[in-house]
Design an enzyme around this catalytic site. Sequence first.
Site, PDB file in Angstrom:
ATOM      1  N   GLU A   1      -6.499   4.904   8.269  1.00 48.60           N
ATOM      2  CA  GLU A   1      -6.255   6.306   7.898  1.00 48.60           C
ATOM      3  C   GLU A   1      -7.488   6.920   7.239  1.00 48.60           C
ATOM      4  OE1 GLU A   1      -2.599   5.596   5.768  1.00 48.60           O
ATOM      5  OE2 GLU A   1      -1.626   5.091   7.670  1.00 48.60           O
TER       6      GLU A   1
ATOM      7  N   HIS B   1      -9.343   1.342   5.539  1.00 49.39           N
ATOM      8  CA  HIS B   1      -8.042   1.529   6.188  1.00 49.39           C
ATOM      9  C   HIS B   1      -8.211   2.513   7.344  1.00 49.39           C
ATOM     10  CE1 HIS B   1      -3.908   2.684   6.870  1.00 49.39           C
ATOM     11  NE2 HIS B   1      -3.543   1.594   6.221  1.00 49.39           N
TER      12      HIS B   1
ATOM     13  N   GLY C   1       3.113   2.404  10.642  1.00 53.59           N
ATOM     14  CA  GLY C   1       4.105   3.444  10.397  1.00 53.59           C
ATOM     15  C   GLY C   1       4.917   3.838  11.618  1.00 53.59           C
TER      16      GLY C   1
ATOM     17  N   ASN D   1       0.867  -1.181   0.000  1.00 59.24           N
ATOM     18  CA  ASN D   1       0.000   0.000   0.000  1.00 59.24           C
ATOM     19  C   ASN D   1       0.900   1.226   0.000  1.00 59.24           C
ATOM     20  OD1 ASN D   1      -1.780   2.067   0.586  1.00 59.24           O
ATOM     21  ND2 ASN D   1      -2.240   1.366   2.682  1.00 59.24           N
TER      22      ASN D   1
ATOM     23  N   SER E   1       3.853  -2.017  10.310  1.00 59.59           N
ATOM     24  CA  SER E   1       5.303  -2.129  10.470  1.00 59.59           C
ATOM     25  C   SER E   1       5.863  -3.505  10.105  1.00 59.59           C
ATOM     26  CB  SER E   1       5.723  -1.730  11.889  1.00 59.59           C
ATOM     27  OG  SER E   1       5.397  -0.365  12.125  1.00 59.59           O
TER      28      SER E   1
ATOM     29  N   LYS F   1       0.007   4.236  -0.249  1.00 64.81           N
ATOM     30  CA  LYS F   1      -0.657   5.405   0.347  1.00 64.81           C
ATOM     31  C   LYS F   1      -0.490   6.624  -0.582  1.00 64.81           C
ATOM     32  CE  LYS F   1      -0.016   3.260   4.799  1.00 64.81           C
ATOM     33  NZ  LYS F   1       0.152   3.396   6.227  1.00 64.81           N
TER      34      LYS F   1
ATOM     35  N   GLU G   1      -4.893  -4.537  11.270  1.00 60.48           N
ATOM     36  CA  GLU G   1      -3.840  -3.531  11.364  1.00 60.48           C
ATOM     37  C   GLU G   1      -4.050  -2.706  12.632  1.00 60.48           C
ATOM     38  OE1 GLU G   1      -2.126  -2.544   7.262  1.00 60.48           O
ATOM     39  OE2 GLU G   1      -3.943  -1.357   7.478  1.00 60.48           O
TER      40      GLU G   1
END
Length: 250
Positions: A100, A98, A174, A12, A213, A14, A168
């Site tokens: 985010e 996701h 991240g 991904n 990660s 992003k 996730e």
Amino acid sequence: MNTDFRPLIVGNWKMNGLAAALDQAKALASALADEAVAARVGLCPPATLLAQAAWALKGSAVLLGGQDCHTEPSGAFTGDVSAEMLADAGASLVILGHSERRAGHGETDALVAHKVAAALRAGLEPIVCVGETLAERDAGREIEVVTGQVTASLPDALAGRDFAVAYEPVWAIGTGRTPTLEQIGAVHGAIRQALTQRFGHQGVGVPILYGGSVKPSNAQEILGLDEVGGALVGGASLKAEDFLGIIRAG
Ligand code: PGA
């Protein structure tokens, strides 16, 4: 229905990648052309690069995916991209829900479920993301939160269709922090139970990816866990060499 028990490893990108990043997609495709790997591999570049990435990956086994889609096939929705448009640009996968997007765009489980239905309408294989925040983990609520998201984000229309779930933990994305293998195993086990309760035998074969990660140095132990059926990889998918290190661990 998913009868393919090969791990699914998806990158991904992003909101990263200008045209020069296609060199990484090409490097990935050419490395995988010379090498047999166990995993099914997918790459989700930003929407602006999809069509060019489809050319760069042409003839390779790497699947192309979007990072989000609208619920409607077309219309007055400025700035949005429909599932049909993703398919038209060459995608066969789409990441939905996701964290985010849940946090940054207010996406609810109900909206994610609508988007999943839209993906199926366009013939895309959805990868539905779930995961707890650090506060929810610290309160010991991770199983309740994650299984609740699984239940409410997956529409009944998924019965008999190919899809994947990605666990996730928000605090691992991240950050370089990953849960312990026991923590990953516990949540994946709970997701599997929720999937089999809901979808019966089909739920046994749905890949449950881990994301947060993942890197070449930890991929093997994570992918070796029971109930981990692949990985969703952010930062480490931007460089073909790192992504290949993870793919080879699959
Ligand atoms: P990360 O992102 O690998 O950079 O932690 C994972 C994701 O958000 O899918």
